[in-house]
Write a protein that holds these residues in place. Structure first.
Motif, PDB file in Angstrom:
ATOM      1  N   GLY A 146     -10.020  -9.813  -8.615  1.00 40.40           N
ATOM      2  CA  GLY A 146     -11.231 -10.120  -9.365  1.00 40.40           C
ATOM      3  C   GLY A 146     -10.969 -11.189 -10.399  1.00 40.40           C
ATOM      4  N   ASP A 147     -11.406 -10.952 -11.637  1.00 42.90           N
ATOM      5  CA  ASP A 147     -11.181 -11.937 -12.694  1.00 42.90           C
ATOM      6  C   ASP A 147      -9.882 -11.672 -13.461  1.00 42.90           C
ATOM      7  OD1 ASP A 147     -11.759  -9.732 -14.233  1.00 42.90           O
ATOM      8  OD2 ASP A 147     -13.504 -10.598 -15.232  1.00 42.90           O
ATOM      9  N   GLY A 148      -9.054 -10.764 -12.943  1.00 44.29           N
ATOM     10  CA  GLY A 148      -7.796 -10.437 -13.600  1.00 44.29           C
ATOM     11  C   GLY A 148      -7.886  -9.167 -14.447  1.00 44.29           C
ATOM     12  N   ARG A 149      -9.063  -8.881 -14.933  1.00 37.48           N
ATOM     13  CA  ARG A 149      -9.277  -7.664 -15.727  1.00 37.48           C
ATOM     14  C   ARG A 149      -9.996  -6.592 -14.913  1.00 37.48           C
ATOM     15  NH1 ARG A 149      -7.979  -8.888 -20.918  1.00 37.48           N
ATOM     16  NH2 ARG A 149      -8.058 -11.077 -21.538  1.00 37.48           N
ATOM     17  N   VAL A 150     -11.003  -7.020 -14.144  1.00 37.35           N
ATOM     18  CA  VAL A 150     -11.782  -6.094 -13.328  1.00 37.35           C
ATOM     19  C   VAL A 150     -11.787  -6.599 -11.888  1.00 37.35           C
ATOM     20  CG1 VAL A 150     -14.055  -5.040 -12.935  1.00 37.35           C
ATOM     21  CG2 VAL A 150     -13.250  -5.463 -15.279  1.00 37.35           C
ATOM     22  N   GLY A 151     -11.405  -5.714 -10.966  1.00 41.27           N
ATOM     23  CA  GLY A 151     -11.399  -6.060  -9.556  1.00 41.27           C
ATOM     24  C   GLY A 151     -12.379  -5.219  -8.769  1.00 41.27           C
ATOM     25  N   GLU A 152     -12.313  -5.332  -7.452  1.00 37.74           N
ATOM     26  CA  GLU A 152     -13.224  -4.601  -6.566  1.00 37.74           C
ATOM     27  C   GLU A 152     -12.478  -3.445  -5.900  1.00 37.74           C
ATOM     28  OE1 GLU A 152     -15.872  -8.384  -5.001  1.00 37.74           O
ATOM     29  OE2 GLU A 152     -13.824  -8.090  -4.276  1.00 37.74           O
ATOM     30  N   ASP A 153     -13.110  -2.308  -5.836  1.00 33.15           N
ATOM     31  CA  ASP A 153     -12.505  -1.102  -5.274  1.00 33.15           C
ATOM     32  C   ASP A 153     -12.558  -1.156  -3.741  1.00 33.15           C
ATOM     33  OD1 ASP A 153     -11.583   1.370  -4.612  1.00 33.15           O
ATOM     34  OD2 ASP A 153     -13.013   2.500  -5.836  1.00 33.15           O
ATOM     35  N   VAL A 154     -11.397  -1.344  -3.125  1.00 40.57           N
ATOM     36  CA  VAL A 154     -11.319  -1.359  -1.661  1.00 40.57           C
ATOM     37  C   VAL A 154     -10.437  -0.201  -1.173  1.00 40.57           C
ATOM     38  CG1 VAL A 154     -11.805  -3.826  -1.354  1.00 40.57           C
ATOM     39  CG2 VAL A 154      -9.453  -3.078  -1.797  1.00 40.57           C
ATOM     40  N   THR A 155     -10.374   0.866  -1.962  1.00 44.88           N
ATOM     41  CA  THR A 155      -9.514   2.000  -1.631  1.00 44.88           C
ATOM     42  C   THR A 155      -9.873   2.604  -0.281  1.00 44.88           C
ATOM     43  OG1 THR A 155      -9.420   2.484  -4.010  1.00 44.88           O
ATOM     44  CG2 THR A 155      -8.570   4.158  -2.517  1.00 44.88           C
ATOM     45  N   PHE A 156     -11.174   2.729   0.013  1.00 43.99           N
ATOM     46  CA  PHE A 156     -11.598   3.322   1.295  1.00 43.99           C
ATOM     47  C   PHE A 156     -10.982   2.553   2.459  1.00 43.99           C
ATOM     48  CE2 PHE A 156     -14.261   3.799   4.998  1.00 43.99           C
ATOM     49  CZ  PHE A 156     -14.521   5.160   5.037  1.00 43.99           C
ATOM     50  N   ASN A 157     -10.983   1.234   2.373  1.00 42.44           N
ATOM     51  CA  ASN A 157     -10.465   0.418   3.474  1.00 42.44           C
ATOM     52  C   ASN A 157      -8.978   0.627   3.695  1.00 42.44           C
ATOM     53  OD1 ASN A 157     -13.040  -0.530   3.545  1.00 42.44           O
ATOM     54  ND2 ASN A 157     -12.563  -2.649   2.976  1.00 42.44           N
ATOM     55  N   SER A 158      -8.267   1.018   2.642  1.00 41.52           N
ATOM     56  CA  SER A 158      -6.812   1.145   2.753  1.00 41.52           C
ATOM     57  C   SER A 158      -6.394   2.245   3.722  1.00 41.52           C
ATOM     58  CB  SER A 158      -6.190   1.404   1.375  1.00 41.52           C
ATOM     59  OG  SER A 158      -6.519   2.695   0.892  1.00 41.52           O
ATOM     60  N   ARG A 159      -7.298   3.188   4.010  1.00 34.78           N
ATOM     61  CA  ARG A 159      -6.931   4.262   4.937  1.00 34.78           C
ATOM     62  C   ARG A 159      -6.712   3.720   6.347  1.00 34.78           C
ATOM     63  NH1 ARG A 159     -11.964   8.273   4.879  1.00 34.78           N
ATOM     64  NH2 ARG A 159     -11.639   7.959   2.631  1.00 34.78           N
ATOM     65  N   TYR A 160      -7.238   2.501   6.632  1.00 32.66           N
ATOM     66  CA  TYR A 160      -7.045   1.878   7.945  1.00 32.66           C
ATOM     67  C   TYR A 160      -5.907   0.850   7.932  1.00 32.66           C
ATOM     68  CZ  TYR A 160     -11.574   4.037   8.679  1.00 32.66           C
ATOM     69  OH  TYR A 160     -12.586   4.955   8.778  1.00 32.66           O
ATOM     70  N   MET A 161      -5.139   0.838   6.852  1.00 29.34           N
ATOM     71  CA  MET A 161      -4.078  -0.152   6.676  1.00 29.34           C
ATOM     72  C   MET A 161      -2.719   0.560   6.594  1.00 29.34           C
ATOM     73  SD  MET A 161      -6.102  -2.424   3.825  1.00 29.34           S
ATOM     74  CE  MET A 161      -4.775  -3.603   3.576  1.00 29.34           C
ATOM     75  N   PRO A 162      -2.025   0.695   7.701  1.00 36.82           N
ATOM     76  CA  PRO A 162      -0.711   1.355   7.683  1.00 36.82           C
ATOM     77  C   PRO A 162       0.297   0.664   6.765  1.00 36.82           C
ATOM     78  CG  PRO A 162      -1.501   1.037   9.941  1.00 36.82           C
ATOM     79  CD  PRO A 162      -2.425   0.281   9.051  1.00 36.82           C
ATOM     80  N   CYS A 163       0.058  -0.602   6.446  1.00 38.28           N
ATOM     81  CA  CYS A 163       1.001  -1.350   5.604  1.00 38.28           C
ATOM     82  C   CYS A 163       1.053  -0.821   4.171  1.00 38.28           C
ATOM     83  CB  CYS A 163       0.635  -2.831   5.596  1.00 38.28           C
ATOM     84  SG  CYS A 163      -0.974  -3.195   4.839  1.00 38.28           S
ATOM     85  N   ILE A 164       0.015  -0.092   3.738  1.00 42.24           N
ATOM     86  CA  ILE A 164      -0.024   0.429   2.368  1.00 42.24           C
ATOM     87  C   ILE A 164       0.425   1.887   2.369  1.00 42.24           C
ATOM     88  CG2 ILE A 164      -1.499   1.000   0.405  1.00 42.24           C
ATOM     89  CD1 ILE A 164      -3.220  -1.379   1.053  1.00 42.24           C
TER      90      ILE A 164
END
Length: 561
Positions: A146-164
């Motif tokens: 985001g702007d360095g202070r506030v970003g976007e919540d993409v936690t839901f998407n991470s469940r499809y990302m084995p890399c995390i």
């Protein structure tokens, strides 16, 4: 030494240019960070930012807190829930040459009162910055910068990302901390990036200009909403009761959701920093990487801690040399002062740390205008379309032509004459048009029409056999273009290795009527060549009459050898 004039003495044209640059940079930042669909290449954006930096360096009174040079690019959008980072994510300043790197290193030395720091060097992955937070070893949030202070919540998407990693496991002497904030990059390996762009073109969309934009476009999707929509449509009707239109909609939504989750699965992660954390407190960047790896987080295997500037330069040289053999895209090298105490001593500006710098490589993807599409007839009669472009510098050379392979490829890539296009040239690879910048279209662009007859001999063009993607001129014996290309090929290193038998020589032999086929080449004499102006030079002092020039002499010597 020149003095900086006060603000009321700044020339009006400089102020106007500053305002123009700020507006342009903000627009490009929005397209790049928010829409993930830039209309200029990274190198062009960097040029705008460097020009603004130059103006502000000359006229410091023009610097304002909201200038792009003082702020981090990007912002959180209302498409996602906002996430406030525990510790602010900063940007990096850039250098583009050994001299600029030396100037940065000198500022580091000055800031450290002549102490000699060790430098940590790492590859600059072309990816999207993310912030991960773990509590008691479990992943609780994934957010964009985001702007360095506030970003976007993409936690839901991470469940499809084995890399995390969803759960940290301690594999060394240091236990998993109660709280850990990690910074990293998500990126696509090159094979996955190419596959994503093939899919983009199949769907009639612009290709992604680089892996970073592909990663951003993939991660910044509301997968939860897609899946909810699929479930809602399914639940409204039983499969047996659906109309064909309803069934088509269900199938389309399911396919879109599957493509999105499959793409997320292709992303990779590399971590390169720690934010807020409890427990073990490393004393250097390299120590931090070691402990992050021991907690099952993916770190780069291309990191080196070096003792001086020359060793940094050597690392950069090596990185450039192996750039095209790596399975992922890099666009530079990041250099950091390794020691955390020294980092604290150097501090940061409003947007970037003083203890780190990004050494950017020459751009390999740029945008330019496709002025025309023409065709070339090769030695086998194959007719190949190629793009004629507004000359542009890419990967250190000026390019104004690029192959488009065949008519099917022109259609597949969706390029129109007059389009703004992405052009790639990586190392020694032949320049390639990736696709159009669709958002830059004005409506004046026009489609390319493949010719039906050979542009050189007028013979009708046709596939050599049914099902061929290529069309050819089948007038092999008498087509001047084919003969010219065959003569040129004869002179190549893999054939007769006649340096003087290049494209211009081949054209001159044909245009002057000295030969009608390849066999005639070996019957040429000096007197034959004297009949063509191309091979003749004016007599010098002491010589009688015109003489055979260097190209002619070299050709005869090779043919008679």
């Amino acid at each position: 030494m020149a003095t900086t004039p006060p603000s009321d003495h700044v020339p009006d044209d400089v102020v106007a240019r500053r305002d123009e640059l700020i507006a342009s940079i903000r627009e490009h930042r929005y397209r790049y960070y928010t829409e993930d669909a830039p209309t200029v290449a990274d190198a062009e954006y960097d040029q705008l930012e460097q020009e603004l930096l130059g103006i502000e360096a000359q006229y410091p009174s023009l610097i304002t807190p909201d200038s792009p040079t003082q702020t981090v690019g990007g912002q959180a959008t209302d498409m996602f829930e906002p996430v406030e980072h525990l510790l602010r994510l900063m940007s990096l300043d850039n250098v583009f040459s050994a001299e600029e790197f030396g100037a940065w290193a000198a500022r580091v030395d000055e800031g450290l009162n002549a102490q000699s720091p060790q430098y940590l060097c790492e590859l600059k992955f072309d990816g999207l910055a993310v912030d991960l937070v773990y509590r008691e070893g479990s992943l609780v949030s994934v957010a964009t910068r985001g702007d360095g202070r506030v970003g976007e919540d993409v936690t839901f998407n991470s469940r499809y990302m084995p890399c995390i990693p969803k759960k940290l496991v301690a594999q060394g002497e240091h236990g998993v901390p109660a709280l850990l904030e990690v910074r990293g990059e998500v990126y696509f390996p090159l094979a996955a990036f190419e596959a994503i762009n093939v899919r983009q073109l199949e769907l009639g969309k612009s290709p992604f200009a680089n892996p970073r934009n592909a990663a951003a476009g993939t991660l910044r999707q509301r997968i939860d909403r897609r899946l909810t929509e699929v479930d809602e449509v399914r639940s409204k009707t039983q499969e047996a009761d659906r109309t064909s239109k309803q069934s088509e909609r269900v199938a389309r939504l399911e396919a879109e959701a599957q493509r999105a989750t499959d793409a997320l699965g292709g992303l990779q992660l590399v971590v390169h920093g720690m934010g807020v954390h409890d427990g073990y407190d490393p004393t250097s960047q390299s120590q931090a990487y070691e402990v992050l790896a021991s907690w099952s987080l993916p770190t780069s295997d291309q990191v080196a801690v070096v003792a001086d500037r020359q060793a940094v330069t050597d690392y950069i040289t090596t990185a450039i040399a192996k750039r095209h053999s790596l399975p992922y895209e890099i666009d530079g090298v990041v250099i950091k002062v390794d020691d955390f105490a020294m980092q604290g001593q150097l501090g940061s500006t409003s947007r970037a740390p003083r203890w780190a710098i990004a050494y950017k490589f020459p751009a390999e993807v740029v945008t330019t205008t496709l002025l025309d599409i023409r065709v070339k007839v090769g030695r086998t009669g194959r007719v190949t379309p190629f793009g004629v472009m507004e000359p542009v510098k890419v990967a250190g050379t000026v390019v104004e032509m690029a192959t488009l392979h065949n008519a099917h490829e022109v259609v597949r890539k969706g390029v129109l004459i007059g389009d703004r296009v992405y052009l790639r040239k990586a190392g020694d690879i032949i320049p390639e048009i990736l696709g159009p910048v669709i958002k830059a279209r004005t409506g004046s662009e026009r489609a390319f029409v493949m010719p039906t007859h050979c542009p050189d001999c007028g013979f009708e063009l046709a596939p050599e056999k049914e099902g061929d993607a290529d069309i050819r001129c089948l007038n092999a014996q008498h087509c001047p273009a084919q003969l010219r290309e065959r003569l040129f090929a004869l002179g190549s290193r893999s054939a007769l290795d006649i340096e003087s038998l290049g494209a211009k020589t081949a054209a001159a032999l044909l245009e002057s009527g000295l030969i009608a086929n390849e066999g005639d080449l070996f019957a040429l004499t000096e007197s034959d060549l004297m009949r063509a102006d191309y091979f003749v030079r004016t007599a010098r002092k002491g010589e009688e009459g015109d003489q055979l020039g260097e190209a002619g002499l070299s050709l005869i010597q090779h043919l008679e050898a």
